[in-house]
Design a protein around this motif. Structure first.
Motif, short mmCIF file in Angstrom:
data_model
loop_
_atom_site.label_atom_id
_atom_site.label_comp_id
_atom_site.label_asym_id
_atom_site.label_seq_id
_atom_site.Cartn_x
_atom_site.Cartn_y
_atom_site.Cartn_z
N SER A 1 2.42 -5.28 7.40
CA SER A 1 3.12 -6.36 6.70
C SER A 1 3.10 -6.11 5.19
O SER A 1 2.04 -5.97 4.59
N SER A 2 4.29 -6.08 4.58
CA SER A 2 4.36 -5.87 3.13
C SER A 2 3.75 -7.05 2.38
O SER A 2 3.15 -6.88 1.31
N THR A 3 3.88 -8.25 2.93
CA THR A 3 3.30 -9.43 2.28
C THR A 3 1.78 -9.35 2.27
O THR A 3 1.14 -9.58 1.23
N THR A 4 1.21 -9.03 3.43
CA THR A 4 -0.25 -8.89 3.50
C THR A 4 -0.72 -7.77 2.58
O THR A 4 -1.72 -7.91 1.86
N SER A 5 -0.01 -6.66 2.59
CA SER A 5 -0.37 -5.52 1.75
C SER A 5 -0.41 -5.92 0.28
O SER A 5 -1.37 -5.61 -0.43
N ARG A 6 0.61 -6.62 -0.19
CA ARG A 6 0.68 -7.00 -1.60
C ARG A 6 -0.39 -8.03 -1.96
O ARG A 6 -0.94 -8.00 -3.07
N ASN A 7 -0.66 -8.95 -1.05
CA ASN A 7 -1.73 -9.92 -1.31
C ASN A 7 -3.07 -9.21 -1.47
O ASN A 7 -3.86 -9.54 -2.37
N ALA A 8 -3.32 -8.22 -0.62
CA ALA A 8 -4.57 -7.46 -0.71
C ALA A 8 -4.59 -6.60 -1.97
O ALA A 8 -5.63 -6.45 -2.62
N LEU A 9 -3.44 -6.02 -2.33
CA LEU A 9 -3.37 -5.20 -3.53
C LEU A 9 -3.68 -6.03 -4.79
O LEU A 9 -4.33 -5.54 -5.72
N ARG A 10 -3.22 -7.28 -4.81
CA ARG A 10 -3.51 -8.13 -5.97
C ARG A 10 -5.01 -8.40 -6.08
O ARG A 10 -5.58 -8.38 -7.18
N CYS A 11 -5.64 -8.66 -4.95
CA CYS A 11 -7.10 -8.84 -4.96
C CYS A 11 -7.80 -7.57 -5.44
O CYS A 11 -8.76 -7.62 -6.22
N LEU A 12 -7.31 -6.45 -4.97
CA LEU A 12 -7.90 -5.16 -5.31
C LEU A 12 -7.74 -4.86 -6.80
O LEU A 12 -8.68 -4.39 -7.46
N CYS A 13 -6.58 -5.16 -7.34
CA CYS A 13 -6.34 -4.94 -8.78
C CYS A 13 -7.31 -5.75 -9.61
O CYS A 13 -7.88 -5.25 -10.59
N ASN A 14 -7.51 -7.01 -9.25
CA ASN A 14 -8.44 -7.86 -9.99
C ASN A 14 -9.85 -7.29 -9.93
O ASN A 14 -10.57 -7.27 -10.94
N ALA A 15 -10.26 -6.84 -8.74
CA ALA A 15 -11.62 -6.32 -8.57
C ALA A 15 -11.83 -5.07 -9.41
O ALA A 15 -12.86 -4.92 -10.08
N LEU A 16 -10.87 -4.16 -9.40
CA LEU A 16 -11.00 -2.91 -10.18
C LEU A 16 -10.95 -3.16 -11.67
O LEU A 16 -11.56 -2.43 -12.45
N LEU A 17 -10.23 -4.20 -12.07
CA LEU A 17 -10.16 -4.54 -13.48
C LEU A 17 -11.48 -5.14 -13.98
O LEU A 17 -11.98 -4.79 -15.05
N LEU A 18 -12.06 -6.03 -13.17
CA LEU A 18 -13.23 -6.79 -13.61
C LEU A 18 -14.54 -6.03 -13.47
O LEU A 18 -15.47 -6.26 -14.25
N LYS A 19 -14.63 -5.14 -12.49
CA LYS A 19 -15.88 -4.42 -12.24
C LYS A 19 -15.59 -2.92 -12.17
O LYS A 19 -15.02 -2.44 -11.18
N LYS A 20 -15.97 -2.19 -13.22
CA LYS A 20 -15.62 -0.77 -13.27
C LYS A 20 -16.25 0.04 -12.14
O LYS A 20 -15.70 1.06 -11.72
N GLU A 21 -17.41 -0.39 -11.61
CA GLU A 21 -18.03 0.36 -10.51
C GLU A 21 -17.18 0.32 -9.25
O GLU A 21 -17.28 1.20 -8.39
N CYS A 22 -16.31 -0.69 -9.14
CA CYS A 22 -15.43 -0.79 -7.96
C CYS A 22 -14.38 0.32 -7.96
O CYS A 22 -13.86 0.69 -6.90
N ARG A 23 -14.08 0.87 -9.14
CA ARG A 23 -13.05 1.92 -9.23
C ARG A 23 -13.52 3.19 -8.53
O ARG A 23 -12.75 3.83 -7.81
N GLN A 24 -14.76 3.55 -8.74
CA GLN A 24 -15.27 4.74 -8.07
C GLN A 24 -15.39 4.52 -6.57
O GLN A 24 -15.15 5.42 -5.77
#
Length: 463
Positions: free
Chosen positions: A70-93
């Motif tokens: 589902s593209s909708t589910t994918s984008r909702n998860a991507l938004r959560c993921l973007c926030n996490a990678l932005l706020l916590k640098k250890e999440c990027r690795q």
């Protein structure tokens, strides 16, 4: 909105529910999307949202983002993921270690501005604090090709005179792609040539795009300019885009116009980060331009006859602004770039540089660059400036016939002698320190008999 222990409990429940859903589907599409939407809200503030930022939480989001049909589910998860990678640098690795490089690059192939924005943001964030292999993203997963294709779509959009009202996501996605392009070409210079084909699209958007911005270099205009910094503007295949036959100065005029607008809109503290890249691109465009384009650029950036009616730097023109900021202590990157650009505009010739900007502005730059300074004023000004043959003060750059003289009473002979002695000593020290290599004019005057030393018992006549 929940906070404290209640928020932590709700976040934990949502992460567990979405993780279980991956093992055995137990949520309806709308339930899954609602859970991700709620999780996104909690994840905007990392306090009491710890489960999102664990390895398990990042893996759960990554799988929903890239494995969901589902593209909708994918984008909702991507938004959560973007926030996490932005706020916590250890999440990027953590994300990089999960090995989803191919899938995030594939997202960029979609003709979707939402996917372009979200996938570009994730790759952009992983260029910081990770061991991601940018060369592999380009060579194996065709990242450059996908980004160039997206820029082509943006260029087509801005070339379409009949386009409808711009979707805000259009500019947001464009900005994210440009930021990613700059970062990749900065951190992976050996692959910058893979993005050369992006130049025509960037130039098209920069020259034809119409954007509502508060300041001239606000997004996406600033990122458009910055994205050109690390690209090969000398490549043969992009010359017709940089200098279109119908109007070779289209790009240079646009860049100089942005510079002119910027000088009144940015404080000294902002200049290094905002205006310096623009000057860097102007320098690159000038360096590869034809003589006609270079002449056009010099006419707009170097002091004119109107500027020489006063001491250089005193008028309100763009060249005066450049000269004044070439000594700006608050913006060290900008001042160095300005001097570099003005020297390039002078054909990298020291005499012509002094002729264009005067000894006052030229001497420090030439000395710091270990470039020989013209030994005397007549040497620097022996050639006509091309704009006027009127004599010019070699230090200030002002026309001699327009210089203003002080109304103070003329010095007495004794005062003149004392000042001459001070100048003599000053020139001796400058020569001894190697700062200048000019002939001491006072020594020359003495040798030619034009300097009269007063006797010790001299008394000035007083009326």
């Amino acid at each position: 909105m929940l906070s404290g222990p209640a928020k932590l409990a709700a976040t934990t429940s949502l992460v567990d529910k979405l993780t279980q859903d991956l093992a055995s589907v137990n949520l309806l599409p709308h339930q899954r999307d609602a859970a991700l939407e709620e999780l996104k809200i909690y994840g905007r503030d990392p306090h009491n949202a710890d489960p999102i930022f664990t390895r398990e939480g990042i893996e759960m989001l990554t799988r929903h983002a890239f494995d969901s049909p589902s593209s909708t589910t994918s984008r909702n998860a991507l938004r959560c993921l973007c926030n996490a990678l932005l706020l916590k640098k250890e999440c990027r690795q953590i994300f990089v270690d999960l090995g989803y490089e191919a899938k995030v690059c594939n997202k960029l192939r979609n003709d979707s501005r939402d996917d372009e924005f979200l996938a570009s943001r994730i790759v952009f964030l992983t260029t910081y604090d990770t061991d991601t292999k940018l060369e592999q993203l380009i060579d194996k997963y065709h990242l450059a090709d996908s980004m160039i294709k997206n820029l082509e779509r943006h260029a087509k959009h801005h070339s379409d005179d009949g386009r409808s009202t711009t979707d805000p996501m259009q500019e947001t996605a464009l900005t994210e792609t440009l930021k990613l392009l700059f970062n990749i070409t900065h951190h992976c210079k050996q692959k910058a040539s893979s993005f050369t084909q992006a130049v025509p699209h960037i130039v098209t958007i920069l020259c034809k795009g119409s954007f509502q911005v508060d300041k001239p270099l606000d997004q996406p205009i600033g990122p458009l300019v910055n994205s050109l910094l690390n690209l090969d503007l000398g490549a043969k295949e992009v010359q017709s885009s940089l200098y279109p036959p119908a109007k070779p100065t289209a790009l240079s005029d646009r860049l100089i116009s942005l510079l002119d607008q910027s000088r009144a809109r940015y404080q000294d503290e902002e200049l290094d980060s905002t205006v310096t890249p623009l000057l860097g691109v102007i320098q690159g465009v000038h360096g590869h331009a034809s003589q006609d384009v270079q002449i056009s650029m010099r006419q707009k950036l170097l002091p004119t006859e109107a500027d020489r009616k006063e001491v250089l730097g005193q008028s309100g023109s763009l060249p005066s602004w450049l000269l004044n900021n070439s000594t700006n202590a608050v913006a060290p990157k900008l001042r160095e770039m300005i001097s570099d650009v003005l020297f390039d505009l002078s054909d990298k010739n020291a005499s012509r540089f002094v002729e264009n900007v005067g000894y006052g502005f030229a001497s420090g730059f030439l000395y710091n660059k270990n470039i020989s300074i013209p030994q005397n004023a007549s040497e620097a000004f022996s050639n006509d400036t091309g704009s006027s043959s009127r004599p010019v003060n070699p230090v200030t750059g002002q026309f001699l016939d327009l210089e203003k003289y002080s109304d103070a009473p003329e010095m007495t002979d004794a005062e003149k002698e004392r000042e001459a002695e001070k100048l003599f000593v000053l020139f001796q020290r400058l020569q001894a320190n190697g700062i200048i290599s000019v002939e001491n004019p006072l020594r020359t005057a003495v040798e030619e008999g034009r300097f009269e030393e007063l006797p010790d018992d001299y008394k000035e006549d007083v009326d």
